[in-house]
Enzyme design. Structure first.
Site, mmCIF file in Angstrom:
data_model
loop_
_atom_site.group_PDB
_atom_site.id
_atom_site.type_symbol
_atom_site.label_atom_id
_atom_site.label_comp_id
_atom_site.label_asym_id
_atom_site.label_seq_id
_atom_site.Cartn_x
_atom_site.Cartn_y
_atom_site.Cartn_z
ATOM 1 N N HIS A 8 0.919 -1.138 0.111
ATOM 2 C CA HIS A 8 -0.116 0.126 -0.047
ATOM 3 C C HIS A 8 0.922 1.306 0.019
ATOM 4 O O HIS A 8 0.598 2.303 -0.688
ATOM 5 C CB HIS A 8 -0.984 0.123 1.262
ATOM 6 C CG HIS A 8 -0.187 -0.144 2.250
ATOM 7 N ND1 HIS A 8 0.303 -1.520 2.958
ATOM 8 C CD2 HIS A 8 -0.009 0.543 3.746
ATOM 9 C CE1 HIS A 8 0.780 -1.468 3.930
ATOM 10 N NE2 HIS A 8 0.689 0.122 4.412
ATOM 11 N N CYS A 19 7.925 -0.470 -1.676
ATOM 12 C CA CYS A 19 7.398 -0.486 -0.125
ATOM 13 C C CYS A 19 7.580 0.850 0.257
ATOM 14 O O CYS A 19 8.235 1.824 -0.418
ATOM 15 C CB CYS A 19 7.437 -1.577 0.718
ATOM 16 S SG CYS A 19 9.187 -1.445 1.366
ATOM 17 N N THR A 26 9.862 2.311 2.766
ATOM 18 C CA THR A 26 11.048 2.510 2.732
ATOM 19 C C THR A 26 12.045 1.674 1.457
ATOM 20 O O THR A 26 13.123 2.131 1.387
ATOM 21 C CB THR A 26 11.816 2.058 4.231
ATOM 22 O OG1 THR A 26 11.655 0.895 4.394
ATOM 23 C CG2 THR A 26 11.112 2.942 5.141
ATOM 24 N N ARG A 38 7.795 6.030 0.260
ATOM 25 C CA ARG A 38 7.589 7.148 1.152
ATOM 26 C C ARG A 38 8.679 8.072 0.918
ATOM 27 O O ARG A 38 8.550 9.019 1.755
ATOM 28 C CB ARG A 38 7.102 6.813 2.461
ATOM 29 C CG ARG A 38 5.965 6.084 2.466
ATOM 30 C CD ARG A 38 5.599 5.703 3.906
ATOM 31 N NE ARG A 38 4.155 5.084 3.921
ATOM 32 C CZ ARG A 38 3.631 4.084 4.643
ATOM 33 N NH1 ARG A 38 4.531 3.361 5.576
ATOM 34 N NH2 ARG A 38 2.504 3.821 4.895
ATOM 35 N N ARG A 40 35.359 -9.282 -13.703
ATOM 36 C CA ARG A 40 35.496 -9.807 -12.297
ATOM 37 C C ARG A 40 34.347 -9.684 -11.475
ATOM 38 O O ARG A 40 34.317 -10.333 -10.416
ATOM 39 C CB ARG A 40 36.759 -8.831 -11.524
ATOM 40 C CG ARG A 40 36.058 -7.489 -11.499
ATOM 41 C CD ARG A 40 37.252 -6.466 -11.025
ATOM 42 N NE ARG A 40 36.767 -4.990 -10.612
ATOM 43 C CZ ARG A 40 36.413 -3.958 -11.435
ATOM 44 N NH1 ARG A 40 36.497 -4.354 -12.658
ATOM 45 N NH2 ARG A 40 36.106 -3.020 -11.293
HETATM 46 C C1 RB5 Z 1 4.356 -0.178 5.542
HETATM 47 O O1 RB5 Z 1 3.661 0.699 6.533
HETATM 48 C C2 RB5 Z 1 5.707 -0.030 5.721
HETATM 49 O O2 RB5 Z 1 6.185 -0.746 6.633
HETATM 50 C C3 RB5 Z 1 6.145 -0.823 4.625
HETATM 51 O O3 RB5 Z 1 5.910 -0.205 3.220
HETATM 52 C C4 RB5 Z 1 8.006 -0.918 4.286
HETATM 53 O O4 RB5 Z 1 8.375 0.418 4.548
HETATM 54 C C5 RB5 Z 1 8.564 -1.742 5.181
HETATM 55 O O5 RB5 Z 1 9.864 -1.772 4.934
#
Ligand code: RB5
Length: 144
Positions: free
Chosen positions: A9, A65, A67, A109, A132
């Site tokens: 999400h 995702c 991060t 994000r 290499r």
């Molecule tokens: C979801 O809230 C978040 O934890 C996920 O998208 C990610 O950042 C996890 O590593």
């Protein structure tokens, strides 16, 4: 070139924007979801994404995702995946040149869409250098 793309999400908006960009550029896209902002678990999408690539059904994968950390940890559990979390284009360049990465992971994000697009473009337009680096990449598969 066939590209599989998947997100949780937190990466959904970026996935949709990248998908539209890549479709405009005439790439074949396999969208593995998720399909809304509703909360899901990134390992489920990482597994589907990694398997698409290792089965040869996609040339490369893109996973997103919040991060990028969870997606990259999870996708690298699929044998044969070399997933690289890249936060800017030069990381993507070296992930291809030196590591023969086959899955690019992005942080929905933490990155703006322009930076994400530049990073994807660099990833998809850079070849593995071999030499290499091949010996080192082969050693990754020897780790049990
Ligand atoms: C979801 O809230 C978040 O934890 C996920 O998208 C990610 O950042 C996890 O590593």
């Amino acid at each position: 070139m066939k590209i599989a793309i998947a997100s949780d999400h937190a990466g959904y908006e970026m996935k949709e924007q990248l998908k539209n960009y890549l479709l405009e550029k005439k790439f074949n896209i396999i969208d593995l979801g998720t399909n809304s902002n509703a909360s899901v678990d990134y390992p489920d999408y990482a597994k589907k994404l990694g398997e698409k690539v290792t089965k040869g059904e996609a040339d490369f994968g893109i996973g997103i995702c919040g991060t990028g950390i969870g997606m990259s940890i999870a996708v690298n559990k699929v044998k044969g995946v070399r997933g690289a979390l890249c936060l800017y284009p030069s990381m993507a360049e070296y992930a291809r040149k030196h590591n023969d990465a086959n899955v690019l992971v992005l942080a929905g994000r933490l990155m703006g869409i322009d930076l994400a697009i530049w990073t994807v473009v660099k990833f998809l337009s850079t070849d593995f250098e071999g030499g290499r680096h091949k010996r080192r990449v082969d050693k990754i598969d020897e780790i049990k």
